[in-house]
Design an enzyme around this catalytic site. Structure first.
Site, PDB file in Angstrom:
ATOM      1  N   SER A 124       2.876   3.883  -2.011  1.00 60.45           N
ATOM      2  CA  SER A 124       2.401   4.946  -1.125  1.00 60.45           C
ATOM      3  C   SER A 124       2.800   6.304  -1.679  1.00 60.45           C
ATOM      4  O   SER A 124       3.850   6.443  -2.328  1.00 60.45           O
ATOM      5  CB  SER A 124       3.066   4.754   0.245  1.00 60.45           C
ATOM      6  OG  SER A 124       2.903   5.884   1.052  1.00 60.45           O
ATOM      7  N   THR A 126       4.079   8.364  -0.070  1.00 56.71           N
ATOM      8  CA  THR A 126       5.333   8.704   0.604  1.00 56.71           C
ATOM      9  C   THR A 126       6.507   8.680  -0.376  1.00 56.71           C
ATOM     10  O   THR A 126       7.529   9.343  -0.130  1.00 56.71           O
ATOM     11  CB  THR A 126       5.562   7.753   1.802  1.00 56.71           C
ATOM     12  OG1 THR A 126       6.564   8.297   2.644  1.00 56.71           O
ATOM     13  CG2 THR A 126       5.990   6.366   1.375  1.00 56.71           C
ATOM     14  N   TYR A 148      10.865   3.091   5.822  1.00 51.46           N
ATOM     15  CA  TYR A 148       9.579   2.623   5.284  1.00 51.46           C
ATOM     16  C   TYR A 148       9.405   3.123   3.839  1.00 51.46           C
ATOM     17  O   TYR A 148       9.148   2.345   2.919  1.00 51.46           O
ATOM     18  CB  TYR A 148       8.409   3.108   6.151  1.00 51.46           C
ATOM     19  CG  TYR A 148       7.078   2.907   5.459  1.00 51.46           C
ATOM     20  CD1 TYR A 148       6.557   1.632   5.292  1.00 51.46           C
ATOM     21  CD2 TYR A 148       6.365   3.990   4.929  1.00 51.46           C
ATOM     22  CE1 TYR A 148       5.353   1.429   4.617  1.00 51.46           C
ATOM     23  CE2 TYR A 148       5.165   3.802   4.264  1.00 51.46           C
ATOM     24  CZ  TYR A 148       4.671   2.520   4.106  1.00 51.46           C
ATOM     25  OH  TYR A 148       3.477   2.329   3.426  1.00 51.46           O
ATOM     26  N   LYS A 152       9.389   1.108   0.024  1.00 51.19           N
ATOM     27  CA  LYS A 152       8.371   1.197  -1.045  1.00 51.19           C
ATOM     28  C   LYS A 152       9.031   1.591  -2.367  1.00 51.19           C
ATOM     29  O   LYS A 152       8.728   1.032  -3.428  1.00 51.19           O
ATOM     30  CB  LYS A 152       7.284   2.208  -0.670  1.00 51.19           C
ATOM     31  CG  LYS A 152       6.389   1.772   0.469  1.00 51.19           C
ATOM     32  CD  LYS A 152       5.510   0.591   0.097  1.00 51.19           C
ATOM     33  CE  LYS A 152       4.717   0.042   1.260  1.00 51.19           C
ATOM     34  NZ  LYS A 152       4.087  -1.261   0.997  1.00 51.19           N
ATOM     35  N   TYR A 176      -1.065   4.908  -2.766  1.00 53.22           N
ATOM     36  CA  TYR A 176      -2.205   5.363  -1.967  1.00 53.22           C
ATOM     37  C   TYR A 176      -1.869   6.689  -1.313  1.00 53.22           C
ATOM     38  O   TYR A 176      -0.774   6.868  -0.792  1.00 53.22           O
ATOM     39  CB  TYR A 176      -2.536   4.400  -0.823  1.00 53.22           C
ATOM     40  CG  TYR A 176      -2.587   2.928  -1.142  1.00 53.22           C
ATOM     41  CD1 TYR A 176      -2.890   2.456  -2.410  1.00 53.22           C
ATOM     42  CD2 TYR A 176      -2.357   2.005  -0.122  1.00 53.22           C
ATOM     43  CE1 TYR A 176      -2.954   1.086  -2.652  1.00 53.22           C
ATOM     44  CE2 TYR A 176      -2.423   0.649  -0.359  1.00 53.22           C
ATOM     45  CZ  TYR A 176      -2.705   0.196  -1.638  1.00 53.22           C
ATOM     46  OH  TYR A 176      -2.764  -1.152  -1.854  1.00 53.22           O
TER      47      TYR A 176
HETATM   48  P1  NAD Z   1      -2.094  -3.426   7.837  1.00 53.50           P
HETATM   49  O1  NAD Z   1      -0.951  -3.529   8.765  1.00 53.50           O
HETATM   50  O2  NAD Z   1      -3.451  -3.329   8.388  1.00 53.50           O
HETATM   51  O3  NAD Z   1      -2.065  -4.667   6.816  1.00 53.50           O
HETATM   52  C1  NAD Z   1      -0.875  -5.300   6.421  1.00 53.50           C
HETATM   53  C2  NAD Z   1      -1.047  -6.786   6.683  1.00 53.50           C
HETATM   54  O4  NAD Z   1       0.130  -7.479   6.279  1.00 53.50           O
HETATM   55  C3  NAD Z   1      -1.283  -7.111   8.144  1.00 53.50           C
HETATM   56  O5  NAD Z   1      -2.440  -7.932   8.271  1.00 53.50           O
HETATM   57  C4  NAD Z   1      -0.018  -7.858   8.573  1.00 53.50           C
HETATM   58  O6  NAD Z   1      -0.290  -8.838   9.554  1.00 53.50           O
HETATM   59  C5  NAD Z   1       0.427  -8.457   7.244  1.00 53.50           C
HETATM   60  N1  NAD Z   1       1.854  -8.731   7.140  1.00 53.50           N
HETATM   61  C6  NAD Z   1       2.887  -7.894   7.399  1.00 53.50           C
HETATM   62  N2  NAD Z   1       4.056  -8.505   7.164  1.00 53.50           N
HETATM   63  C7  NAD Z   1       3.764  -9.751   6.711  1.00 53.50           C
HETATM   64  C8  NAD Z   1       4.548 -10.853   6.299  1.00 53.50           C
HETATM   65  N3  NAD Z   1       5.886 -10.813   6.306  1.00 53.50           N
HETATM   66  N4  NAD Z   1       3.917 -11.969   5.899  1.00 53.50           N
HETATM   67  C9  NAD Z   1       2.569 -12.048   5.901  1.00 53.50           C
HETATM   68  N5  NAD Z   1       1.777 -11.038   6.289  1.00 53.50           N
HETATM   69  C10 NAD Z   1       2.366  -9.903   6.697  1.00 53.50           C
HETATM   70  O7  NAD Z   1      -1.791  -2.207   6.863  1.00 53.50           O
HETATM   71  P2  NAD Z   1      -2.696  -1.538   5.732  1.00 53.50           P
HETATM   72  O8  NAD Z   1      -2.972  -0.153   6.156  1.00 53.50           O
HETATM   73  O9  NAD Z   1      -3.805  -2.415   5.362  1.00 53.50           O
HETATM   74  O10 NAD Z   1      -1.633  -1.459   4.563  1.00 53.50           O
HETATM   75  C11 NAD Z   1      -1.574  -2.412   3.514  1.00 53.50           C
HETATM   76  C12 NAD Z   1      -0.444  -2.039   2.579  1.00 53.50           C
HETATM   77  O11 NAD Z   1      -0.663  -0.734   2.073  1.00 53.50           O
HETATM   78  C13 NAD Z   1       0.943  -2.003   3.247  1.00 53.50           C
HETATM   79  O12 NAD Z   1       1.879  -2.522   2.335  1.00 53.50           O
HETATM   80  C14 NAD Z   1       1.174  -0.526   3.481  1.00 53.50           C
HETATM   81  O13 NAD Z   1       2.543  -0.199   3.489  1.00 53.50           O
HETATM   82  C15 NAD Z   1       0.478   0.082   2.280  1.00 53.50           C
HETATM   83  N6  NAD Z   1       0.043   1.474   2.507  1.00 53.50           N
HETATM   84  C16 NAD Z   1      -0.726   1.761   3.591  1.00 53.50           C
HETATM   85  C17 NAD Z   1      -1.132   3.078   3.815  1.00 53.50           C
HETATM   86  C18 NAD Z   1      -1.923   3.450   5.033  1.00 53.50           C
HETATM   87  O14 NAD Z   1      -1.883   4.608   5.429  1.00 53.50           O
HETATM   88  N7  NAD Z   1      -2.674   2.539   5.652  1.00 53.50           N
HETATM   89  C19 NAD Z   1      -0.752   4.079   2.909  1.00 53.50           C
HETATM   90  C20 NAD Z   1       0.020   3.730   1.806  1.00 53.50           C
HETATM   91  C21 NAD Z   1       0.414   2.420   1.612  1.00 53.50           C
HETATM   92  C1  WQD Z   2      -1.981  13.192   8.678  1.00 52.66           C
HETATM   93  C2  WQD Z   2      -1.904  14.632   9.181  1.00 52.66           C
HETATM   94  C3  WQD Z   2      -0.071  15.017  10.679  1.00 52.66           C
HETATM   95  C4  WQD Z   2      -1.538  12.367  13.837  1.00 52.66           C
HETATM   96  C5  WQD Z   2       1.431   8.526   6.922  1.00 52.66           C
HETATM   97  C6  WQD Z   2       2.671   7.938   6.316  1.00 52.66           C
HETATM   98  C7  WQD Z   2       2.449   7.658   4.862  1.00 52.66           C
HETATM   99  C8  WQD Z   2       1.182   6.821   4.640  1.00 52.66           C
HETATM  100  C9  WQD Z   2       0.001   7.382   5.354  1.00 52.66           C
HETATM  101  C10 WQD Z   2       1.778   4.506   4.503  1.00 52.66           C
HETATM  102  C11 WQD Z   2      -0.480  15.181   9.221  1.00 52.66           C
HETATM  103  C12 WQD Z   2      -1.388  15.197  11.398  1.00 52.66           C
HETATM  104  C13 WQD Z   2      -1.409  13.087  12.661  1.00 52.66           C
HETATM  105  C14 WQD Z   2      -1.739  13.073  15.068  1.00 52.66           C
HETATM  106  C15 WQD Z   2      -1.700  15.138  13.835  1.00 52.66           C
HETATM  107  N1  WQD Z   2       1.330   5.492   5.157  1.00 52.66           N
HETATM  108  N2  WQD Z   2      -1.499  14.452  12.667  1.00 52.66           N
HETATM  109  N3  WQD Z   2      -1.823  14.431  15.003  1.00 52.66           N
HETATM  110  O1  WQD Z   2       1.758  11.493   7.929  1.00 52.66           O
HETATM  111  O2  WQD Z   2       0.241  12.006   5.960  1.00 52.66           O
HETATM  112  O3  WQD Z   2       1.138   9.742   6.249  1.00 52.66           O
HETATM  113  O4  WQD Z   2       0.327   7.616   6.731  1.00 52.66           O
HETATM  114  O5  WQD Z   2       2.259   4.514   3.406  1.00 52.66           O
HETATM  115  O6  WQD Z   2       3.575   6.992   4.399  1.00 52.66           O
HETATM  116  O7  WQD Z   2       3.736   8.843   6.469  1.00 52.66           O
HETATM  117  O8  WQD Z   2      -0.591  10.522   7.803  1.00 52.66           O
HETATM  118  O9  WQD Z   2      -2.422  10.260   9.414  1.00 52.66           O
HETATM  119  O10 WQD Z   2      -0.042  10.289  10.262  1.00 52.66           O
HETATM  120  O11 WQD Z   2      -1.067  12.387   9.415  1.00 52.66           O
HETATM  121  O12 WQD Z   2      -1.783  16.364  13.851  1.00 52.66           O
HETATM  122  O13 WQD Z   2      -1.829  12.458  16.153  1.00 52.66           O
HETATM  123  O14 WQD Z   2      -2.361  14.658  10.538  1.00 52.66           O
HETATM  124  O15 WQD Z   2       0.867  15.955  11.111  1.00 52.66           O
HETATM  125  O16 WQD Z   2      -0.567  16.542   8.897  1.00 52.66           O
HETATM  126  P1  WQD Z   2       0.708  11.064   7.010  1.00 52.66           P
HETATM  127  P2  WQD Z   2      -1.048  10.785   9.292  1.00 52.66           P
END
Ligand code: NAD
Ligand code: WQD
Length: 336
Positions: A124, A126, A148, A152, A176
């Site tokens: 991520s 992050t 979190y 990562k 991502y």
């Molecule tokens: P999501 O929660 O929709 O998908 C994650 C899936 O993993 C879920 O279906 C959940 O049931 C499954 N899961 C969790 N723990 C598990 C375990 N111990 N065993 C088996 N299955 C398990 O989330 P997503 O948005 O699709 O994210 C996928 C990956 O990408 C995650 O690792 C997340 O941290 C990473 N990521 C997501 C974002 C985002 O904003 N969505 C951004 C950066 C990174």
């Molecule tokens: C986007 C913008 C908020 C909600 C998070 C995680 C990051 C990654 C992606 C997994 C920001 C603003 C949001 C709301 C708002 N996940 N906002 N009102 O914070 O960039 O990233 O998700 O890896 O680790 O931290 O994404 O969609 O929460 O926020 O004003 O109700 O929208 O302040 O500027 P963020 P977000």
């Protein structure tokens, strides 16, 4: 290729499975369904007109995973399974470390025991913390401000160490930026189990009448309109990056790290206006205080992925908000 997809019932995993099947690969999903529904897997099968075997297994369960590996001859693993809510990770840190770190360790053990050494990992943006400058390049300093993000960062380091001790491993760490949108059919999408933490699902749920109004977290950031700026990327562009990364691993590169973003920054109000314009829905909002831990601006330099993977995002903000709305309006209660 035969690909195991952990977390394949989830948001990004389900979209990636559609593309794997469309490209003629075989995919198998393991997911414990802690944040998803098996219905997503069935819908992927219907979009792709192909079968997607599903096993309800927790990736921390060594024996359960081993049984799945016994049934298939995997070439590679795409590892999405994990917990992802920043706020929850502060309140339940052990649960996050258990799930995200122990889960990855167990997965790697079972992969090694089965001679599978190609792994694509969901990292991520992050891991960049609050970057000193933008756009963010892969070699920027790394830091984390919550469990979190630390999980990562730690997994990235564990996987780099793994390659040093066992050079047979080929690992792509994909960082991502902000995934949004849904499959253009509107049949799969992001289905938060609770009130959404992220901006786009929140906007969609206000528009569909499930939530009253959006709270915009701060309008005093040093950005053009004062609201936070992020690099939103269509989930189907992101999914495609995983197929490109799998191809790259075939060349046995060792450990590679790529930003998957568009390289463009949009503010909260930009996204809100784009949503309203594209969908014709109005979204009530109010400006409230900043959310603790948020940063002002975050967007990628995605040129390395373009150069080495031949990948770049092709969908614009209008595509993102249109597809997010298509999913939300067709499925007001998600998969339920
Ligand atoms: P999501 O929660 O929709 O998908 C994650 C899936 O993993 C879920 O279906 C959940 O049931 C499954 N899961 C969790 N723990 C598990 C375990 N111990 N065993 C088996 N299955 C398990 O989330 P997503 O948005 O699709 O994210 C996928 C990956 O990408 C995650 O690792 C997340 O941290 C990473 N990521 C997501 C974002 C985002 O904003 N969505 C951004 C950066 C990174
Ligand atoms: C986007 C913008 C908020 C909600 C998070 C995680 C990051 C990654 C992606 C997994 C920001 C603003 C949001 C709301 C708002 N996940 N906002 N009102 O914070 O960039 O990233 O998700 O890896 O680790 O931290 O994404 O969609 O929460 O926020 O004003 O109700 O929208 O302040 O500027 P963020 P977000």
């Amino acid at each position: 290729m035969k690909v195991l997809v952990t977390g394949g019932a989830g948001y990004i995993g389900s979209h990636t499975c559609v593309q794997l099947l469309d490209a003629g690969h075989q995919a198998v999903v393991v997911d414990n369904l802690c944040n998803s529904s098996e219905e997503a897997v069935r819908r992927v099968e219907s979009i792709a007109s192909a079968s997607l075997p599903f096993h309800k297994v927790d990736i921390r369960d060594n024996d359960g995973l081993a049984k799945v590996f016994d049934q298939y001859d995997f070439d590679s693993v795409i590892h999405f399974a994990g917990l992802k809510a920043v706020g929850e990770s502060v309140a339940k840190s052990l649960m996050y470390y258990q799930n995200n770190i122990q889960g990855t360790l167990t997965l790697c053990d079972v992969m090694a025991a089965n001679n599978v050494h190609n792994l694509v990992f969901s990292s991520s943006a992050t891991v960049y913390g609050d970057p000193a400058t933008v756009p963010i390049k892969e070699d920027f300093p790394l830091s984390a401000t919550n469990p979190y993000g630390r999980s990562k960062l730690m997994v990235e380091e564990i996987l780099r160490d793994l390659h040093v001790s066992e050079p047979a491993w080929n690992i792509a760490l994909l960082r991502y930026f902000n995934p949004v949108g849904a499959h253009a059919s509107g049949t799969i999408g992001e289905d938060p189990s609770d009130i959404p933490n992220n901006l786009m699902p929140f906007i969609s749920q206000v528009a569909v009448g499930k939530l009253e109004k959006l709270s915009v977290f701060g309008n005093d950031y040093p950005t053009p309109d004062g609201t936070g700026v992020r690099d939103y990327i269509h989930v189907d562009d992101l999914a495609n990056g995983h197929l490109k990364a799998l191809e790259r691993l075939q060349a046995q590169p060792g450990v590679v790290t790529y930003n998957l973003g568009t390289g463009n920054g949009y503010s909260v109000l930009d996204m809100l206006k784009a949503f309203e314009q594209e969908t014709g829905k109005s979204v009530a909002y109010e400006i409230v205080a900043r959310r603790p831990g948020d940063i002002a601006t975050c967007y990628a330099d995605a040129s390395l992925a373009k150069k080495e993977l031949g990948w770049q995002a092709t969908r614009n903000v209008e595509d993102m908000v249109r597809d997010a709305w298509k999913w939300q309006s067709q499925n007001p209660n998600g998969y339920r």
